[in-house]
Design a protein around this motif. Sequence first.
Motif, PDB file in Angstrom:
ATOM      1  N   UNK A  94    -125.340 -38.591  54.783  1.00  0.00           N
ATOM      2  CA  UNK A  94    -124.711 -37.378  55.306  1.00  0.00           C
ATOM      3  C   UNK A  94    -123.473 -37.012  54.497  1.00  0.00           C
ATOM      4  N   UNK A  95    -122.750 -38.009  54.004  1.00  0.00           N
ATOM      5  CA  UNK A  95    -121.570 -37.736  53.192  1.00  0.00           C
ATOM      6  C   UNK A  95    -121.957 -37.026  51.895  1.00  0.00           C
ATOM      7  N   UNK A  96    -122.970 -37.510  51.221  1.00  0.00           N
ATOM      8  CA  UNK A  96    -123.424 -36.893  49.970  1.00  0.00           C
ATOM      9  C   UNK A  96    -123.971 -35.494  50.251  1.00  0.00           C
ATOM     10  N   UNK A  97    -124.707 -35.334  51.354  1.00  0.00           N
ATOM     11  CA  UNK A  97    -125.226 -34.005  51.713  1.00  0.00           C
ATOM     12  C   UNK A  97    -124.079 -33.031  51.976  1.00  0.00           C
ATOM     13  N   UNK A  98    -123.034 -33.500  52.645  1.00  0.00           N
ATOM     14  CA  UNK A  98    -121.892 -32.639  52.953  1.00  0.00           C
ATOM     15  C   UNK A  98    -121.145 -32.243  51.687  1.00  0.00           C
ATOM     16  N   UNK A  99    -120.897 -33.204  50.810  1.00  0.00           N
ATOM     17  CA  UNK A  99    -120.202 -32.897  49.554  1.00  0.00           C
ATOM     18  C   UNK A  99    -121.017 -31.910  48.731  1.00  0.00           C
ATOM     19  N   UNK A 100    -122.323 -32.140  48.637  1.00  0.00           N
ATOM     20  CA  UNK A 100    -123.189 -31.230  47.890  1.00  0.00           C
ATOM     21  C   UNK A 100    -123.146 -29.837  48.490  1.00  0.00           C
ATOM     22  N   UNK A 101    -123.266 -29.746  49.799  1.00  0.00           N
ATOM     23  CA  UNK A 101    -123.255 -28.446  50.473  1.00  0.00           C
ATOM     24  C   UNK A 101    -121.943 -27.714  50.231  1.00  0.00           C
ATOM     25  N   UNK A 102    -120.843 -28.437  50.328  1.00  0.00           N
ATOM     26  CA  UNK A 102    -119.536 -27.809  50.120  1.00  0.00           C
ATOM     27  C   UNK A 102    -119.381 -27.307  48.694  1.00  0.00           C
ATOM     28  N   UNK A 103    -119.780 -28.104  47.728  1.00  0.00           N
ATOM     29  CA  UNK A 103    -119.651 -27.674  46.342  1.00  0.00           C
ATOM     30  C   UNK A 103    -120.540 -26.474  46.047  1.00  0.00           C
ATOM     31  N   UNK A 104    -121.726 -26.444  46.642  1.00  0.00           N
ATOM     32  CA  UNK A 104    -122.633 -25.316  46.422  1.00  0.00           C
ATOM     33  C   UNK A 104    -122.075 -24.042  47.056  1.00  0.00           C
ATOM     34  N   UNK A 105    -121.579 -24.139  48.280  1.00  0.00           N
ATOM     35  CA  UNK A 105    -121.137 -22.913  48.948  1.00  0.00           C
ATOM     36  C   UNK A 105    -119.734 -22.484  48.532  1.00  0.00           C
ATOM     37  N   UNK A 106    -118.985 -23.318  47.826  1.00  0.00           N
ATOM     38  CA  UNK A 106    -117.700 -22.879  47.283  1.00  0.00           C
ATOM     39  C   UNK A 106    -117.876 -21.977  46.065  1.00  0.00           C
ATOM     40  N   UNK A 107    -119.032 -22.028  45.458  1.00  0.00           N
ATOM     41  CA  UNK A 107    -119.328 -21.167  44.323  1.00  0.00           C
ATOM     42  C   UNK A 107    -119.747 -19.800  44.872  1.00  0.00           C
ATOM     43  N   UNK A 108    -119.131 -18.709  44.402  1.00  0.00           N
ATOM     44  CA  UNK A 108    -119.485 -17.388  44.923  1.00  0.00           C
ATOM     45  C   UNK A 108    -120.975 -17.080  44.764  1.00  0.00           C
ATOM     46  N   UNK A 109    -121.522 -16.398  45.760  1.00  0.00           N
ATOM     47  CA  UNK A 109    -122.918 -15.999  45.713  1.00  0.00           C
ATOM     48  C   UNK A 109    -123.812 -16.792  46.640  1.00  0.00           C
ATOM     49  N   UNK A 110    -123.275 -17.817  47.283  1.00  0.00           N
ATOM     50  CA  UNK A 110    -124.062 -18.589  48.236  1.00  0.00           C
ATOM     51  C   UNK A 110    -123.183 -18.973  49.414  1.00  0.00           C
ATOM     52  N   UNK A 142    -129.106 -26.280  43.043  1.00  0.00           N
ATOM     53  CA  UNK A 142    -128.638 -27.090  44.178  1.00  0.00           C
ATOM     54  C   UNK A 142    -129.064 -28.546  43.993  1.00  0.00           C
ATOM     55  N   UNK A 143    -130.293 -28.764  43.582  1.00  0.00           N
ATOM     56  CA  UNK A 143    -130.774 -30.129  43.357  1.00  0.00           C
ATOM     57  C   UNK A 143    -130.024 -30.799  42.202  1.00  0.00           C
ATOM     58  N   UNK A 144    -129.713 -30.023  41.169  1.00  0.00           N
ATOM     59  CA  UNK A 144    -128.929 -30.569  40.059  1.00  0.00           C
ATOM     60  C   UNK A 144    -127.522 -30.948  40.525  1.00  0.00           C
ATOM     61  N   UNK A 145    -126.941 -30.108  41.389  1.00  0.00           N
ATOM     62  CA  UNK A 145    -125.616 -30.424  41.925  1.00  0.00           C
ATOM     63  C   UNK A 145    -125.674 -31.696  42.768  1.00  0.00           C
ATOM     64  N   UNK A 146    -126.722 -31.821  43.576  1.00  0.00           N
ATOM     65  CA  UNK A 146    -126.888 -33.037  44.378  1.00  0.00           C
ATOM     66  C   UNK A 146    -126.970 -34.263  43.468  1.00  0.00           C
TER      67      UNK A 146
END
Length: 168
Positions: A94-110, A142-146
């Motif tokens: 869950x920690x890795x999923x949360x970090x990934x989600x945050x990094x993805x949604x901090x980028x404009x456009x998502x 997103x998968x690459x960011x994960x």
Amino acid sequence: MIIGLTIVWILLWGAVTPTIVVGGILAAVFVVVVFPFPKAPWTWVLRPWPTFVLAARFFWDLIRASVEVSWFAIRPSGPPASAVLRVGLRTRSELIMTITSELVCLVPGSLLVELVPEDSAIYLHVLDAETPERIEQFRQSVLDQEERVVKAFAPREERDAVCAQVGS
């Protein structure tokens, strides 16, 4: 935790007096006792080079996406089609999923719509979804960011499991 909450209390009052400090300590103890943090089974590791790669790529994505979103705002043809996508992640942490989600949604456009840890999936609203190729390109980003987050922070077992899935 008590020191941090006491500092917040003092900052909210805007003055340092013995009454405010003691009141802050009592309020902090009350909050910590009544609302204890759950024991998190999260473990993580900090690997310097993968963390640097993660940060560099995040800032590059941030700049690139900011330019793209700015163009969408001023282009004469109007806003692009958008979509809500489900992206199945490979990690179970869950920690890795949360970090990934945050990094993805901090980028404009998502924008993160929902994170479902039971399914290892995230739902994202994507601004530029005009073609199936763009949708797949975003899903892969997103998968690459994960993968970068896993390489930077995940314990060895989690990293090896996710990297094995990437290779297959």
